[in-house]
Motif scaffolding. Sequence first.
Motif, PDB file in Angstrom:
ATOM      1  N   LEU B 353      22.302  24.535 -14.103  1.00 41.67           N
ATOM      2  CA  LEU B 353      21.813  25.216 -12.906  1.00 41.67           C
ATOM      3  C   LEU B 353      20.329  25.488 -13.083  1.00 41.67           C
ATOM      4  O   LEU B 353      19.921  26.141 -14.041  1.00 41.67           O
ATOM      5  CB  LEU B 353      22.581  26.529 -12.712  1.00 41.67           C
ATOM      6  N   ASP B 354      19.521  24.938 -12.172  1.00 36.26           N
ATOM      7  CA  ASP B 354      18.068  25.129 -12.249  1.00 36.26           C
ATOM      8  C   ASP B 354      17.554  25.775 -10.982  1.00 36.26           C
ATOM      9  O   ASP B 354      17.976  25.405  -9.888  1.00 36.26           O
ATOM     10  CB  ASP B 354      17.360  23.763 -12.366  1.00 36.26           C
ATOM     11  N   PHE B 355      16.630  26.711 -11.156  1.00 41.10           N
ATOM     12  CA  PHE B 355      15.949  27.259  -9.997  1.00 41.10           C
ATOM     13  C   PHE B 355      14.557  26.619  -9.983  1.00 41.10           C
ATOM     14  O   PHE B 355      13.574  27.251 -10.294  1.00 41.10           O
ATOM     15  CB  PHE B 355      15.886  28.783 -10.075  1.00 41.10           C
ATOM     16  N   ALA B 356      14.533  25.337  -9.656  1.00 40.56           N
ATOM     17  CA  ALA B 356      13.272  24.594  -9.698  1.00 40.56           C
ATOM     18  C   ALA B 356      12.446  24.919  -8.466  1.00 40.56           C
ATOM     19  O   ALA B 356      12.957  25.475  -7.497  1.00 40.56           O
ATOM     20  CB  ALA B 356      13.564  23.104  -9.739  1.00 40.56           C
ATOM     21  N   SER B 357      11.189  24.553  -8.518  1.00 41.17           N
ATOM     22  CA  SER B 357      10.365  24.753  -7.328  1.00 41.17           C
ATOM     23  C   SER B 357      10.881  23.781  -6.277  1.00 41.17           C
ATOM     24  O   SER B 357      11.186  22.632  -6.561  1.00 41.17           O
ATOM     25  CB  SER B 357       8.896  24.494  -7.645  1.00 41.17           C
ATOM     26  N   GLY B 358      11.027  24.275  -5.065  1.00 43.57           N
ATOM     27  CA  GLY B 358      11.620  23.446  -4.011  1.00 43.57           C
ATOM     28  C   GLY B 358      13.039  23.852  -3.704  1.00 43.57           C
ATOM     29  O   GLY B 358      13.518  23.664  -2.605  1.00 43.57           O
ATOM     30  N   GLY B 359      13.736  24.417  -4.661  1.00 47.76           N
ATOM     31  CA  GLY B 359      15.098  24.885  -4.373  1.00 47.76           C
ATOM     32  C   GLY B 359      16.047  24.746  -5.554  1.00 47.76           C
ATOM     33  O   GLY B 359      15.691  24.228  -6.613  1.00 47.76           O
ATOM     34  N   VAL B 360      17.243  25.224  -5.328  1.00 41.93           N
ATOM     35  CA  VAL B 360      18.257  25.228  -6.385  1.00 41.93           C
ATOM     36  C   VAL B 360      18.726  23.807  -6.679  1.00 41.93           C
ATOM     37  O   VAL B 360      18.940  23.003  -5.776  1.00 41.93           O
ATOM     38  CB  VAL B 360      19.475  26.093  -5.953  1.00 41.93           C
ATOM     39  N   ARG B 361      18.871  23.501  -7.942  1.00 43.81           N
ATOM     40  CA  ARG B 361      19.481  22.235  -8.363  1.00 43.81           C
ATOM     41  C   ARG B 361      20.676  22.565  -9.242  1.00 43.81           C
ATOM     42  O   ARG B 361      20.531  23.302 -10.211  1.00 43.81           O
ATOM     43  CB  ARG B 361      18.497  21.415  -9.223  1.00 43.81           C
ATOM     44  N   CYS B 362      21.804  22.002  -8.876  1.00 47.71           N
ATOM     45  CA  CYS B 362      22.994  22.248  -9.696  1.00 47.71           C
ATOM     46  C   CYS B 362      23.675  20.925  -9.990  1.00 47.71           C
ATOM     47  O   CYS B 362      23.864  20.097  -9.089  1.00 47.71           O
ATOM     48  CB  CYS B 362      23.945  23.188  -8.967  1.00 47.71           C
ATOM     49  N   SER B 363      24.030  20.730 -11.242  1.00 50.00           N
ATOM     50  CA  SER B 363      24.726  19.500 -11.607  1.00 50.00           C
ATOM     51  C   SER B 363      26.025  19.864 -12.309  1.00 50.00           C
ATOM     52  O   SER B 363      26.045  20.711 -13.197  1.00 50.00           O
ATOM     53  CB  SER B 363      23.797  18.677 -12.509  1.00 50.00           C
ATOM     54  N   ILE B 364      27.115  19.250 -11.864  1.00 55.68           N
ATOM     55  CA  ILE B 364      28.440  19.561 -12.433  1.00 55.68           C
ATOM     56  C   ILE B 364      29.131  18.257 -12.811  1.00 55.68           C
ATOM     57  O   ILE B 364      29.278  17.357 -11.981  1.00 55.68           O
ATOM     58  CB  ILE B 364      29.313  20.327 -11.408  1.00 55.68           C
ATOM     59  N   ARG B 365      29.535  18.152 -14.059  1.00 52.64           N
ATOM     60  CA  ARG B 365      30.306  17.002 -14.528  1.00 52.64           C
ATOM     61  C   ARG B 365      31.718  17.456 -14.854  1.00 52.64           C
ATOM     62  O   ARG B 365      31.901  18.360 -15.661  1.00 52.64           O
ATOM     63  CB  ARG B 365      29.724  16.487 -15.842  1.00 52.64           C
ATOM     64  N   LEU B 366      32.691  16.809 -14.223  1.00 55.33           N
ATOM     65  CA  LEU B 366      34.091  17.208 -14.424  1.00 55.33           C
ATOM     66  C   LEU B 366      34.896  16.020 -14.879  1.00 55.33           C
ATOM     67  O   LEU B 366      34.783  14.944 -14.287  1.00 55.33           O
ATOM     68  CB  LEU B 366      34.686  17.657 -13.090  1.00 55.33           C
ATOM     69  N   PRO B 367      35.720  16.172 -15.907  1.00 55.10           N
ATOM     70  CA  PRO B 367      36.585  15.051 -16.280  1.00 55.10           C
ATOM     71  C   PRO B 367      37.587  14.762 -15.159  1.00 55.10           C
ATOM     72  O   PRO B 367      38.139  15.690 -14.565  1.00 55.10           O
ATOM     73  CB  PRO B 367      37.311  15.538 -17.537  1.00 55.10           C
ATOM     74  N   ILE B 368      37.779  13.488 -14.859  1.00 53.39           N
ATOM     75  CA  ILE B 368      38.795  13.082 -13.891  1.00 53.39           C
ATOM     76  C   ILE B 368      40.155  13.260 -14.552  1.00 53.39           C
ATOM     77  O   ILE B 368      40.331  12.919 -15.717  1.00 53.39           O
ATOM     78  CB  ILE B 368      38.592  11.598 -13.479  1.00 53.39           C
ATOM     79  N   GLY B 369      41.093  13.872 -13.840  1.00 55.17           N
ATOM     80  CA  GLY B 369      42.425  14.125 -14.413  1.00 55.17           C
ATOM     81  C   GLY B 369      43.399  14.390 -13.300  1.00 55.17           C
ATOM     82  O   GLY B 369      43.125  14.058 -12.144  1.00 55.17           O
ATOM     83  N   PRO B 370      44.543  15.013 -13.632  1.00 55.03           N
ATOM     84  CA  PRO B 370      45.558  15.260 -12.600  1.00 55.03           C
ATOM     85  C   PRO B 370      45.044  16.140 -11.453  1.00 55.03           C
ATOM     86  O   PRO B 370      45.511  16.000 -10.327  1.00 55.03           O
ATOM     87  CB  PRO B 370      46.668  15.989 -13.357  1.00 55.03           C
ATOM     88  N   ASP B 371      44.099  17.029 -11.748  1.00 52.81           N
ATOM     89  CA  ASP B 371      43.619  17.944 -10.705  1.00 52.81           C
ATOM     90  C   ASP B 371      42.312  17.506 -10.049  1.00 52.81           C
ATOM     91  O   ASP B 371      41.852  18.127  -9.097  1.00 52.81           O
ATOM     92  CB  ASP B 371      43.451  19.359 -11.284  1.00 52.81           C
ATOM     93  N   VAL B 372      41.704  16.486 -10.594  1.00 53.60           N
ATOM     94  CA  VAL B 372      40.469  15.934 -10.013  1.00 53.60           C
ATOM     95  C   VAL B 372      40.657  14.421 -10.019  1.00 53.60           C
ATOM     96  O   VAL B 372      40.672  13.811 -11.075  1.00 53.60           O
ATOM     97  CB  VAL B 372      39.227  16.280 -10.869  1.00 53.60           C
TER      98      VAL B 372
END
Lengths: 133, 383
Positions: B353-372
Amino acid sequence: MKKSVAQSIADRRILVVEDEYLIADDLCRTLRAAGAIVVGPVATVPEGLELARRERLDAAVIDVNLGGEMSYAIATELDARKVPYLFATGYDCSALPAAWRRVPHIEKPFVPDRIVEILSGLLIPQVLVEARP
Amino acid sequence: MDKGGTEAGVKAADQSKGMFDGSSSQDCESLIVANLQLQTRLEEALEALRLSEERFDAMFRSVPAMMVITDPRFMLENASDSYAQFTGIGADRLAGADWIDLINPEDTEQVKAGVRRAIETGETWEIETRLRRADGSYRWTVARAEAQRNAAGEIERWFGSVCDINDQRTVADRQRAQLAEQQHRVRNILAIVRSVFARTVETHGGLNGASDHFRGRLDALARTHGVLLRTPQASIELDEMIWNELISHGAPQSGTVEVDGPCVCLRGKAAESLGLTIHELAVNAAKYGALSAEGGTIGVYWHVEEMPSGSQLQLKWEERGVRLIDSAPSRKGFGRELIEEALPYELGANTKLDFASGGVRCSIRLPIGPDVFVADHAAEATP
């Protein structure tokens, strides 16, 4: 056998196994506030089992359903090591298999302070812990 | 039966012979008639009894439910063909108390206790036990025993019926499991709501400041659960989840917002936590970020990447054109805690989660599995 007197959980090592982050965090905060040393928290059966085998523990709080997997293997390991534990569960006690119905438990949603109370009743007196090989 | 009939006949003849002595012929005649009538009635009665017993015998043997007859102490005397077929033990080998060996050892004590109680009280009783079938498997059955008493009120025998209720039991067990599962989910969500409430009040310094935030979070949880609770297997599309949150925070469908990625579905915990996360990001955007500023834009993009450890969902939330952005808040807000702590803890996610200039940047990596998982549109055609 005489009923054991409630022990303080201060400086005792308590394993926390709970798959919901928020609940785990509440639990840990409560335990730490009471002076306990939290082992974990962990969210899965393999991680819980690993800590139950490896760590020195005075007690444990275990969620029964960890992401759909039942945590009885962890309880069995703790039984073998004579570590007292309690189940924190969303299940009604009667929904548990007969073999686990007698384990002290607390039903969700619970007041975290109540956990400290129950744990205090489960702990083996410090003197005896130190005398353990 | 025949033997009994003959005996009765001889006895009647003996009696009538004795009555001939010193009697008038008319008397004799009427006696003979009476005697014959008696004999006919007796034969009719015996025939009726024979038929009745035959019928009972046929019924007893052929009923689909298993029937057994025992002595007053539950020693087996007779059993229907269905019982012999079920247990694989022929009627000739059925004897005494051997039937107890057919009961699943886990149920034996309960059955023995039932037998003792029945012998003591003579009351009708019923019990559900697992009974061994000829192939060695156990089936749930319900057994019922009823006492038959003689004129003196003593128990002469027990009539027992045994019905295979395995299929019903299985359905009932499944229902019980589903009920417990629902209960587990409801209680868990209550515990989460309690925790979210406590945290919201804590961060916003009291009930007044917290109430809007809390209502928003509760609504977000409710939106996700509304979809998830339709069926136990229900899932929600990532696309739908993101739009739900953006629209409920005043995002126009075009222009400032772009949402793009393959059809990925979420279930259970993954849906709940990611839903709450997207909600926090949208709230933040509406209050301080791209949705609050003229010229601000939000792009939410995702794709599935093949990694050495397995497939992963890579999701990016990018705000642009936000001029007035503070440096990263020092206090850990609820949204930030969700992204940085809860997602890694619960879903094994890697987050940034970054509060960079220009706006919030969020990156989420999730393992693919039964729920994703990546949805196959052909298979998911039904609503």
